[in-house]
Design an enzyme around this catalytic site. Structure first.
Site, PDB file in Angstrom:
ATOM      1  N   TYR A 140     -14.840  -1.732   2.459  1.00  0.00           N
ATOM      2  CA  TYR A 140     -14.754  -2.516   1.225  1.00  0.00           C
ATOM      3  C   TYR A 140     -16.133  -2.747   0.609  1.00  0.00           C
ATOM      4  O   TYR A 140     -16.262  -2.889  -0.600  1.00  0.00           O
ATOM      5  CB  TYR A 140     -14.117  -3.887   1.495  1.00  0.00           C
ATOM      6  N   LYS A 185      -9.798   2.658  15.268  1.00  0.00           N
ATOM      7  CA  LYS A 185      -9.456   4.083  15.231  1.00  0.00           C
ATOM      8  C   LYS A 185     -10.591   4.789  15.968  1.00  0.00           C
ATOM      9  O   LYS A 185     -11.306   5.650  15.425  1.00  0.00           O
ATOM     10  CB  LYS A 185      -9.309   4.542  13.764  1.00  0.00           C
ATOM     11  N   ASP A 218      -2.925   3.404  14.018  1.00  0.00           N
ATOM     12  CA  ASP A 218      -1.652   4.068  13.700  1.00  0.00           C
ATOM     13  C   ASP A 218      -0.564   3.632  14.675  1.00  0.00           C
ATOM     14  O   ASP A 218       0.566   3.318  14.300  1.00  0.00           O
ATOM     15  CB  ASP A 218      -1.803   5.594  13.664  1.00  0.00           C
ATOM     16  N   ASP A 242      -6.079  -5.408   6.105  1.00  0.00           N
ATOM     17  CA  ASP A 242      -5.400  -5.475   4.810  1.00  0.00           C
ATOM     18  C   ASP A 242      -4.036  -4.793   4.909  1.00  0.00           C
ATOM     19  O   ASP A 242      -3.008  -5.335   4.510  1.00  0.00           O
ATOM     20  CB  ASP A 242      -6.264  -4.787   3.745  1.00  0.00           C
ATOM     21  N   ASP A 246       0.154  -6.640   5.295  1.00  0.00           N
ATOM     22  CA  ASP A 246       1.290  -6.401   4.383  1.00  0.00           C
ATOM     23  C   ASP A 246       2.486  -5.933   5.200  1.00  0.00           C
ATOM     24  O   ASP A 246       3.629  -6.351   4.974  1.00  0.00           O
ATOM     25  CB  ASP A 246       0.952  -5.337   3.320  1.00  0.00           C
TER      26      ASP A 246
HETATM   27  C1  IPM Z   1      -5.688  -8.984   0.070  1.00  0.00           C
HETATM   28  C2  IPM Z   1      -5.696  -8.172  -1.194  1.00  0.00           C
HETATM   29  C3  IPM Z   1      -7.143  -7.910  -1.595  1.00  0.00           C
HETATM   30  C4  IPM Z   1      -7.784  -7.101  -0.492  1.00  0.00           C
HETATM   31  C5  IPM Z   1      -7.316  -7.207  -2.954  1.00  0.00           C
HETATM   32  C6  IPM Z   1      -6.673  -7.993  -4.066  1.00  0.00           C
HETATM   33  C7  IPM Z   1      -8.764  -6.944  -3.261  1.00  0.00           C
HETATM   34  O1  IPM Z   1      -4.977  -7.005  -1.027  1.00  0.00           O
HETATM   35  O2  IPM Z   1      -6.274 -10.100   0.066  1.00  0.00           O
HETATM   36  O3  IPM Z   1      -5.087  -8.564   1.046  1.00  0.00           O
HETATM   37  O4  IPM Z   1      -7.634  -5.880  -0.436  1.00  0.00           O
HETATM   38  O5  IPM Z   1      -8.462  -7.713   0.349  1.00  0.00           O
HETATM   39 MG    MG Z   2      -3.889  -6.938   0.795  1.00  0.00          MG
END
Ligand code: IPM
Ligand code: MG
Length: 350
Positions: A140, A185, A218, A242, A246
């Site tokens: 990042y 990884k 993975d 990240d 999700d």
């Molecule tokens: C998160 C989001 C952010 C990230 C984006 C909005 C930059 O996806 O907080 O998980 O990738 O960190």
């Molecule tokens: Mg995110």
């Protein structure tokens, strides 16, 4: 207690959920006798439109002078990947400037919401994990280069950056089931080989009472769905964290339920739901505010040290969910403000 809280609603549903979270914080102040001064400021696309910058200096100054930051969400189609300035840069700069290197993302499954997840109910029993995501390093924040036909994103980690986030994971594991899964990884990436080495050493030297397991990212993505209840504390680098969080949100039934805390060395932290700005449902009053409200509980716990108050907020959210006060993402018909007002009322009466 007196505390200053910066409220940055951002874009899309961000301001809608931040409004409910702020009202719950006010309810905590009223019920427990605290003086919370809340100041709003611009961030993300809203700030780009107003000032040209996704993180105006006034917003950063306000955050630096606060005890905690309550954050909504940022981003939207108006400021897409090809825009010269993007809302996401505001959030990344804020994390970096405030030194918030550890991002805690807890995932639990409310028994009443088991059907909201596409996974088989049996798999979801006993799920209680927290991901500690490194937040200010890795790909990042590496060097970026671009020509018309080539692009480059560098990924770097220092031993110090790894040590400090592993310590956060270790301290957290001590208050839980004392099991740490470090995700990397290491079969491909040099940064991951360093990550594994440092994690091994820090846990052996400083957290010998915890068990440590290494998983490749993975394989971890698969295990999170196959046997999620086996995880306790997961510690991983920025981008893997990240992606995996999700994925993990699917266990809870909706990404709208999940809170997060971004912490550094001092007490100042940033608290935000892990969901995005959801432009498709913005302005409709149907966004799920529970992730933002649960982030208030984390704010009370980690930045203000108010455990009793944090628990009161968590109980109030649990009661609202148990009572079936569900927003459309959870299959219900409750509005954002109904859900928020119900939690705020329950906190005031706690
Ligand atoms: C998160 C989001 C952010 C990230 C984006 C909005 C930059 O996806 O907080 O998980 O990738 O960190
Ligand atoms: Mg995110």
């Amino acid at each position: 207690m007196k505390a200053r809280i910066a409220v940055l609603g951002g874009d899309g549903i961000g301001p809608e959920v931040a409004r409910e979270a702020a009202s719950v914080l006010r309810a905590v102040g009223a019920r427990f006798g605290h003086d919370f001064a809340m100041d709003e400021a611009l961030v993300g696309g809203a700030a780009i439109d107003a000032t040209g910058s996704p993180l105006p200096p006034e917003t950063l100054a306000l955050c630096r002078g606060s005890d905690a930051v309550l954050f909504g969400a940022i981003g939207g189609p108006k400021w897409g990947p090809s825009s010269p300035v993007r809302p996401e840069q505001g959030l990344l700069a804020l994390r970096k400037e405030l030194g918030l290197f550890a991002n805690l993302r807890p995932v639990t499954v409310n028994p009443g919401l088991i059907d909201a997840s596409p996974l088989k109910p049996d798999l979801l029993k006993g799920v209680d994990l927290v991901v500690v995501r490194e937040l200010t390093g890795g790909i990042y924040f590496g060097e970026k280069r671009r020509t018309a036909t080539e692009a480059f994103d560098g990924c770097a980690y220092s031993a110090g950056e790894i040590e400090r986030v592993v310590r956060v994971a270790g301290r957290l594991a001590r208050g839980r089931r004392r099991h740490i899964t470090s995700v990397d990884k290491a079969n491909v990436l040099e940064t991951s080989r360093l990550w594994r080495e440092v994690t091994q050493r820090v846990v052996a030297d400083e957290f010998p009472d915890c068990t440590l397991e290494h998983q490749l990212v993975d394989s971890c993505a698969m295990q999170l769905i196959r046997h999620p209840a086996a995880f306790d504390v997961i510690v991983t680098e920025n981008m893997f964290g990240d992606i995996l969080t999700d994925e993990a949100s699917v266990l809870a039934g909706s990404i709208g339920l999940l809170p997060s805390a971004s912490l550094g060395v001092g007490r100042l932290g940033l608290y935000e739901p892990i969901h995005g700005s959801a432009p498709d449902i913005a302005g409709k009053g149907i966004a799920n505010p529970y992730g933002a409200i649960m982030s208030v509980a984390m704010l009370l716990r980690f930045s203000l040290g108010l455990e009793r108050e944090a628990t009161a907020v968590e109980r109030a959210v649990g009661a609202a969910l148990d009572a079936g006060l569900l927003t459309p993402d959870l299959g219900g018909t409750a509005s954002t403000s109904e859900a928020g007002a119900t939690v705020a009322r329950a906190v005031r009466e706690a």
